[in-house]
Scaffold this active site. Structure first.
Site, PDB file in Angstrom:
ATOM      1  N   GLU A   1      47.816  43.731  41.210  1.00  0.00           N
ATOM      2  CA  GLU A   1      47.000  44.382  42.245  1.00  0.00           C
ATOM      3  C   GLU A   1      45.950  45.272  41.602  1.00  0.00           C
ATOM      4  O   GLU A   1      44.778  45.271  41.996  1.00  0.00           O
ATOM      5  CB  GLU A   1      47.879  45.255  43.143  1.00  0.00           C
ATOM      6  N   LEU A   2      46.370  46.035  40.618  1.00  0.00           N
ATOM      7  CA  LEU A   2      45.473  46.983  39.956  1.00  0.00           C
ATOM      8  C   LEU A   2      44.312  46.259  39.278  1.00  0.00           C
ATOM      9  O   LEU A   2      43.155  46.706  39.359  1.00  0.00           O
ATOM     10  CB  LEU A   2      46.257  47.809  38.933  1.00  0.00           C
TER      11      LEU A   2
END
Length: 357
Positions: A83-84
């Site tokens: 996600e990051l």
């Protein structure tokens, strides 16, 4: 970039390690966002696994701000790390705003992947390619270099949450100012059409509904309308993101919802009411503007605006929802046609404009 990739359905996407923060810190943060009309992507229905799901990638791209809540076990999840990476891809490609929150973790430990945070990161990296490890490490370093709120430096978590919600609201207000300046000509026909239906010159109390449009958030027009009308009402309230925010299943939950509404209208913290006739008692002789956004439960409507007689002459109640049957069941026959919003949205997309939700 094609116009469809510019659609922004959410104000905020939050990246977090669920077991660390979901039931406590994050639930309170989301509640503050909702009270300010800030829409957040909710991931409860998406099954988490080892690979980030396409729905999450899309949600990140369709958000104006990504907030990364870095907790002790954030780096133990390959899902969070992926996600990051995607968040920073959006930061680079779409100039998305990224904010960091360090929740009970030292920012330096995140930046240098050391200590317990670093140990968890190393375990997650086992069996991964060098390329993946480097992507994850760079993303952690980049997010730690963003000046964010550090819970270890706050003596009161509630104050920190309030500060974060205010900062996000201020950022969105800057975006709105630019968007509405650029987009006013496109929103104006839709807003003017709604104004005609509201008939502000009439002393009658009116309720109208705005249904979901497939390609643009109904909240877009509701917010534009609220901005347009606010100066005409001394008492007004935008109850944002009601969908899923509260379950109306008993007397106390209904009282709590009425407390929220009256607190917002009178701009007082924690107005306390002790019976369900309070809204009528307080507002029956007041001219008010109330927007109830994203209603998904008929009981919400019955609790907040059961009858027109609850509100003073000239009051206007606007309800946005995905469910036409809720509007019909509540006797709201003035329903704004989604085809008009769609037509304006098509004009916007043809000019490659950015529409705020």
């Amino acid at each position: 970039m094609d116009s469809s990739s510019r659609i922004k359905r959410y104000h905020v996407f939050t990246s977090f390690h669920g077991p660390d923060v979901r039931k406590g810190f994050l639930s309170h943060l989301h509640a503050h966002f909702a009270s300010k009309g800030i829409t957040t992507f909710k991931d409860q229905e998406i099954e988490r696994g080892h690979t980030i799901k396409p729905e999450l990638v899309q949600a990140i791209r369709e958000s104006r701000i990504s907030i990364v809540v870095l907790s002790k076990k954030y780096s133990s999840s390959s899902w969070c790390l992926d996600e990051l990476v995607e968040i920073f891809n959006c930061k680079q490609d779409q100039e998305q705003t990224v904010m960091s929150i360090f929740y009970e973790v030292d920012p330096t430990d995140v930046r240098k992947q050391r200590g317990d945070f670093g140990s968890a990161f190393k375990k997650t990296c086992r069996g991964k390619s060098k390329e993946v490890k480097q992507r994850w490490s760079k993303a952690l370093t980049d997010v730690a270099n963003i000046a964010g709120e550090d819970s270890l430096r706050w003596g009161n978590e509630a104050d920190m949450i309030q500060k974060i919600a205010t900062d996000v609201s201020n950022i969105l207000n800057l975006i709105r100012s630019w968007v509405f300046e650029e987009m006013g000509v496109f929103l104006e026909p839709s807003v003017n059409s709604l104004l005609q239906e509201l008939r502000l010159e009439s002393d009658d109390v009116k309720m109208i509904g705005i249904r979901r449009c497939p390609r643009v958030s109904k909240t877009t027009v509701a917010r534009a309308l609220y901005n347009q009308l606010s100066s005409s009402f001394s008492l007004r309230c935008f109850m944002g993101n009601l969908k899923g925010s509260c379950k109306i299943d008993d007397y106390d939950s209904k009282l709590s919802l009425q407390n929220q509404l009256l607190s917002k209208i009178f701009n007082q913290r924690d107005v306390r009411v002790h019976h369900l006739g309070a809204i009528k008692e307080w507002l029956h002789d007041q001219r008010v503007l109330i927007i109830l956004d994203d209603v998904d439960d008929l009981e919400q409507l019955k609790t907040l605006a059961k009858e027109l007689s609850w509100f003073g002459s000239g009051s206007r109640i606007i309800v946005t929802t995905e469910k036409k049957k809720i509007l019909k069941a509540h006797g709201i026959n003035h329903i704004y046609p989604v085809s008009r919003i769609e037509a304006i949205w098509n004009t916007v997309c043809s000019r490659e404009a950015v529409l705020i939700s």
